[in-house]
Design a protein around this motif. Structure first.
Motif, PDB file in Angstrom:
ATOM      1  N   UNK A  47       8.682   5.710 -11.146  1.00  0.00           N
ATOM      2  CA  UNK A  47       8.155   6.445 -12.300  1.00  0.00           C
ATOM      3  C   UNK A  47       8.698   5.872 -13.605  1.00  0.00           C
ATOM      4  N   UNK A  48       9.986   5.508 -13.601  1.00  0.00           N
ATOM      5  CA  UNK A  48      10.596   4.917 -14.794  1.00  0.00           C
ATOM      6  C   UNK A  48       9.957   3.572 -15.114  1.00  0.00           C
ATOM      7  N   UNK A  49       9.752   2.746 -14.064  1.00  0.00           N
ATOM      8  CA  UNK A  49       9.117   1.438 -14.262  1.00  0.00           C
ATOM      9  C   UNK A  49       7.694   1.598 -14.789  1.00  0.00           C
ATOM     10  N   UNK A  50       6.993   2.612 -14.269  1.00  0.00           N
ATOM     11  CA  UNK A  50       5.616   2.856 -14.711  1.00  0.00           C
ATOM     12  C   UNK A  50       5.587   3.263 -16.185  1.00  0.00           C
ATOM     13  N   UNK A  51       6.553   4.098 -16.596  1.00  0.00           N
ATOM     14  CA  UNK A  51       6.625   4.521 -17.998  1.00  0.00           C
ATOM     15  C   UNK A  51       6.918   3.335 -18.914  1.00  0.00           C
ATOM     16  N   UNK A  52       7.869   2.493 -18.474  1.00  0.00           N
ATOM     17  CA  UNK A  52       8.214   1.307 -19.266  1.00  0.00           C
ATOM     18  C   UNK A  52       7.011   0.383 -19.384  1.00  0.00           C
ATOM     19  N   UNK A  53       6.293   0.214 -18.262  1.00  0.00           N
ATOM     20  CA  UNK A  53       5.111  -0.651 -18.262  1.00  0.00           C
ATOM     21  C   UNK A  53       4.047  -0.122 -19.220  1.00  0.00           C
ATOM     22  N   UNK A  54       3.864   1.201 -19.238  1.00  0.00           N
ATOM     23  CA  UNK A  54       2.883   1.798 -20.143  1.00  0.00           C
ATOM     24  C   UNK A  54       3.285   1.604 -21.601  1.00  0.00           C
ATOM     25  N   UNK A  55       4.599   1.743 -21.874  1.00  0.00           N
ATOM     26  CA  UNK A  55       5.092   1.561 -23.244  1.00  0.00           C
ATOM     27  C   UNK A  55       4.860   0.126 -23.705  1.00  0.00           C
ATOM     28  N   UNK A  56       5.173  -0.832 -22.813  1.00  0.00           N
ATOM     29  CA  UNK A  56       4.988  -2.251 -23.146  1.00  0.00           C
ATOM     30  C   UNK A  56       3.513  -2.565 -23.356  1.00  0.00           C
ATOM     31  N   UNK A  57       2.661  -2.040 -22.471  1.00  0.00           N
ATOM     32  CA  UNK A  57       1.219  -2.280 -22.591  1.00  0.00           C
ATOM     33  C   UNK A  57       0.676  -1.687 -23.887  1.00  0.00           C
ATOM     34  N   UNK A  59       2.413  -1.155 -26.630  1.00  0.00           N
ATOM     35  CA  UNK A  59       2.940  -1.962 -27.742  1.00  0.00           C
ATOM     36  C   UNK A  59       2.154  -3.259 -27.886  1.00  0.00           C
ATOM     37  N   UNK A  60       1.837  -3.891 -26.743  1.00  0.00           N
ATOM     38  CA  UNK A  60       1.062  -5.136 -26.781  1.00  0.00           C
ATOM     39  C   UNK A  60      -0.341  -4.889 -27.316  1.00  0.00           C
ATOM     40  N   UNK A  61      -0.936  -3.770 -26.889  1.00  0.00           N
ATOM     41  CA  UNK A  61      -2.280  -3.436 -27.362  1.00  0.00           C
ATOM     42  C   UNK A  61      -2.282  -3.167 -28.864  1.00  0.00           C
ATOM     43  N   UNK A  62      -1.222  -2.481 -29.323  1.00  0.00           N
ATOM     44  CA  UNK A  62      -1.104  -2.179 -30.754  1.00  0.00           C
ATOM     45  C   UNK A  62      -0.923  -3.462 -31.561  1.00  0.00           C
ATOM     46  N   UNK A  63      -0.071  -4.357 -31.031  1.00  0.00           N
ATOM     47  CA  UNK A  63       0.165  -5.627 -31.722  1.00  0.00           C
ATOM     48  C   UNK A  63      -1.102  -6.469 -31.765  1.00  0.00           C
TER      49      UNK A  63
END
Length: 206
Positions: free
Chosen positions: A71-81, A83-87
């Motif tokens: 669940x933690x890895x999934x949350x981190x992955x969503x945050x990174x995705x 951030x990348x989408x925003x950038x």
């Protein structure tokens, strides 16, 4: 068996595996040191019991830990995705250009230039969009004819490379800016029009 949980519960799958290996190494050593068949059987039974205990104890805890990690890895992955989408959405134009001078980079080199709504990135440096005064596509002669001698010093050999006998027709991107001091960034390359258009779009959006 629940009472035994107070004695030892594996904290990880690796710890559980090591415990089982240790049990059977111990069984092998002990059985080699005795010729009593009854003792061998007793030791075998003990080894089987300890193996079962090691394999089953802490299963719920380990499963919960694995689930929490996933669940933690999934949350981190969503945050990174996100951030990348925003950038990616914030990027108006991006291209590799030849840097000639006028900024903080020492010497000519090819750099990645990125235009966002808030700033211009070149290499590892950036200029706020508010600091950019204008951007133009010009020949070398046109650029040098309008900048001051002080600013010419920032262009090094590029400023001295004006053809003497024929007119230079190569185009460059000049970006006038004021970041506490006035200067002009100079870029060259096939994609200067792309960055120029991105700067115009970014300035209009403000």
């Amino acid at each position: 068996m629940k009472r035994l949980n107070k004695i030892w519960v594996p904290r990880s799958k690796g710890e559980r595996t090591i415990a089982i290996i240790a049990i059977w190494i111990g069984w092998s050593v002990l059985t080699d040191s005795t010729e009593n068949d009854v003792m061998v059987l007793l030791l075998l039974g003990l080894a089987i019991f300890l193996t079962y205990y090691s394999a089953t104890q802490g299963s719920v805890e380990l499963q919960a830990k694995d689930l929490a990690k996933k669940e933690k890895d999934a949350k981190i992955r969503k945050i990174v995705e996100a951030a990348n989408a925003k950038a990616k959405a914030a990027t108006i134009a991006k291209a590799r250009l030849k840097y000639y001078g006028g900024g903080e980079i020492a010497g000519e080199q090819t750099v990645l230039v990125t235009v966002t709504k808030d700033r211009l990135d070149y290499g590892s440096y950036h200029i706020d969009m508010n600091a950019i005064i204008s951007a133009s596509i010009e020949t070398q002669s046109q650029i040098l004819s309008r900048v001051t001698l002080t600013r010419l010093a920032a262009f090094g050999f590029w400023a001295l490379a004006i053809p003497k006998k024929k007119k230079s027709v190569e185009k460059f991107l000049s970006i006038d800016y004021n970041a506490g001091f006035q200067s002009t960034l100079i870029f060259g390359g096939d994609n200067i029009a792309k960055i120029h258009a991105g700067l115009i779009k970014a300035k209009k959006a403000r």
